[in-house]
Design an enzyme around this catalytic site. Structure first.
Site, PDB file in Angstrom:
ATOM      1  N   HIS A  56       7.427  -2.110   6.442  1.00 35.45           N
ATOM      2  CA  HIS A  56       6.488  -1.123   7.148  1.00 35.45           C
ATOM      3  C   HIS A  56       6.076  -2.230   8.478  1.00 35.45           C
ATOM      4  CE1 HIS A  56       4.807   2.252   4.434  1.00 35.45           C
ATOM      5  NE2 HIS A  56       6.481   1.757   3.921  1.00 35.45           N
ATOM      6  N   GLU A  58       2.827  -2.647   9.899  1.00 33.70           N
ATOM      7  CA  GLU A  58       2.045  -3.370   9.489  1.00 33.70           C
ATOM      8  C   GLU A  58       2.888  -4.678   9.159  1.00 33.70           C
ATOM      9  OE1 GLU A  58       0.683   0.740   8.863  1.00 33.70           O
ATOM     10  OE2 GLU A  58       2.184  -0.352   9.133  1.00 33.70           O
ATOM     11  N   CYS A  86      -0.903   3.612   4.838  1.00 32.30           N
ATOM     12  CA  CYS A  86      -0.768   3.689   3.321  1.00 32.30           C
ATOM     13  C   CYS A  86      -1.685   2.549   3.290  1.00 32.30           C
ATOM     14  CB  CYS A  86       0.313   3.835   3.152  1.00 32.30           C
ATOM     15  SG  CYS A  86       1.396   2.247   3.768  1.00 32.30           S
ATOM     16  N   CYS A  89       0.042  -0.765   3.072  1.00 34.26           N
ATOM     17  CA  CYS A  89      -0.347  -2.074   4.275  1.00 34.26           C
ATOM     18  C   CYS A  89      -1.584  -2.270   4.131  1.00 34.26           C
ATOM     19  CB  CYS A  89      -0.190  -1.490   5.471  1.00 34.26           C
ATOM     20  SG  CYS A  89       2.168  -0.706   5.458  1.00 34.26           S
TER      21      CYS A  89
END
Length: 148
Positions: A56, A58, A86, A89
């Site tokens: 992701h 992040e 999410c 993260c």
């Protein structure tokens, strides 16, 4: 100290990363990490390209920032991300002890706020809604193109 750049400026940099993700067929989420008004890390979703569900924006940005700083803790840093992180993260952000998280669009289905702000480190400041419409539109446009 006079700030040269503001949250809108930095969110636009995260949006540029999200557009890069969309161009490569990834869900358009972009993130940057800022320290002392300087971008020290950039990332965008790469789950498809890397065949890695943890890739992701992040996570990529956290790793790049830690490498840049030579430290696993991101004290005095801000993460700007186009979409609400999410829970995975948010957990990584908590472990990094990042000072501040700023996100653009909310994520009702998979965002960490469904479970509560407590997923972040207690000292992390949280702000949201910066360029929310523009960030939301990136997602809307991406999924509209996929449904055609």
């Amino acid at each position: 100290m006079l700030r040269v750049y503001d949250d809108t400026y930095f969110m636009r940099q995260a949006i540029a990363q999200a557009k890069m993700a969309a161009e490569s067929g990834e869900i358009p989420v972009g993130a940057i990490v800022v320290s002392n008004d300087r971008i020290i890390a950039r990332g965008h979703n790469q789950t498809e390209i890397l065949s890695d569900v943890t890739a992701h924006a992040e996570i990529i940005s956290i790793t790049a920032a830690a490498n840049y700083l030579g430290d696993k803790y991101l004290h005095d840093c801000t993460l700007y991300v186009t979409l609400e992180p999410c829970p995975m993260c948010a957990g990584a952000l908590a472990w990094s002890q990042i000072s501040r998280v700023v996100y653009g669009a909310g994520e009702d289905k998979r965002g960490f706020m469904r479970f509560g702000r407590e997923l972040l480190h207690p000292k992390t400041k949280l702000e949201f809604g910066v360029l929310q419409e523009e960030c939301s539109q990136l997602m809307t446009d991406f999924f509209a193109r996929r449904r055609r």
